[in-house]
Write a protein that holds these residues in place. Structure first.
Motif, mmCIF file in Angstrom:
data_model
loop_
_atom_site.group_PDB
_atom_site.id
_atom_site.type_symbol
_atom_site.label_atom_id
_atom_site.label_comp_id
_atom_site.label_asym_id
_atom_site.label_seq_id
_atom_site.Cartn_x
_atom_site.Cartn_y
_atom_site.Cartn_z
ATOM 1 N N GLY A 1 29.126 65.377 22.156
ATOM 2 C CA GLY A 1 28.834 65.155 23.561
ATOM 3 C C GLY A 1 27.857 64.010 23.805
ATOM 4 O O GLY A 1 27.539 63.707 24.946
ATOM 5 N N THR A 2 27.376 63.378 22.726
ATOM 6 C CA THR A 2 26.487 62.226 22.897
ATOM 7 C C THR A 2 27.262 61.129 23.617
ATOM 8 O O THR A 2 28.385 60.813 23.232
ATOM 9 C CB THR A 2 25.999 61.699 21.539
ATOM 10 N N PRO A 3 26.699 60.561 24.673
ATOM 11 C CA PRO A 3 27.413 59.499 25.389
ATOM 12 C C PRO A 3 27.775 58.342 24.447
ATOM 13 O O PRO A 3 26.938 57.888 23.660
ATOM 14 C CB PRO A 3 26.410 59.044 26.447
ATOM 15 N N GLU A 4 29.004 57.922 24.521
ATOM 16 C CA GLU A 4 29.514 56.867 23.639
ATOM 17 C C GLU A 4 28.669 55.596 23.727
ATOM 18 O O GLU A 4 28.481 54.895 22.738
ATOM 19 C CB GLU A 4 30.977 56.559 23.985
ATOM 20 N N PRO B 1 24.189 51.435 19.809
ATOM 21 C CA PRO B 1 22.779 51.024 19.712
ATOM 22 C C PRO B 1 21.995 51.854 18.686
ATOM 23 O O PRO B 1 21.148 51.315 17.968
ATOM 24 C CB PRO B 1 22.222 51.246 21.122
ATOM 25 N N LEU B 2 22.289 53.137 18.600
ATOM 26 C CA LEU B 2 21.602 53.973 17.611
ATOM 27 C C LEU B 2 22.027 53.601 16.198
ATOM 28 O O LEU B 2 21.202 53.560 15.276
ATOM 29 C CB LEU B 2 21.862 55.455 17.882
#
Length: 71
Positions: free
Chosen positions: A5-8, A13-14
């Motif tokens: 569910g982490t926003p794409e 960037p991560l």
């Protein structure tokens, strides 16, 4: 690892920040000092490995989870 569910828009960037960290002179020096193995892999490679690992049997996943989280 990021939770599902982490926003794409945050993933790349991560991944880039992670890559810069594992290649920074300070991080490399600390890894050598502590004698920890340094595995410099890009996020996409790590994701492929994680997907392969997650395809393991539920019993193997439970053993790994206990080893990592202690529960």
């Amino acid at each position: 690892m990021l939770p599902s569910g982490t926003p794409e828009k945050l993933v790349e960037p991560l991944r880039e920040a992670f890559w810069k960290t594992v290649n920074s002179p300070g991080f490399i020096a600390d890894a050598k000092k502590t004698r920890l193995p340094l595995l410099q892999k890009r996020g996409a490679e790590i994701q492929k490995t994680a997907i392969r690992i997650l395809g393991m049997s539920p019993k193997a996943v439970a053993v790994a989870r206990k080893a990592i989280f202690g529960k």
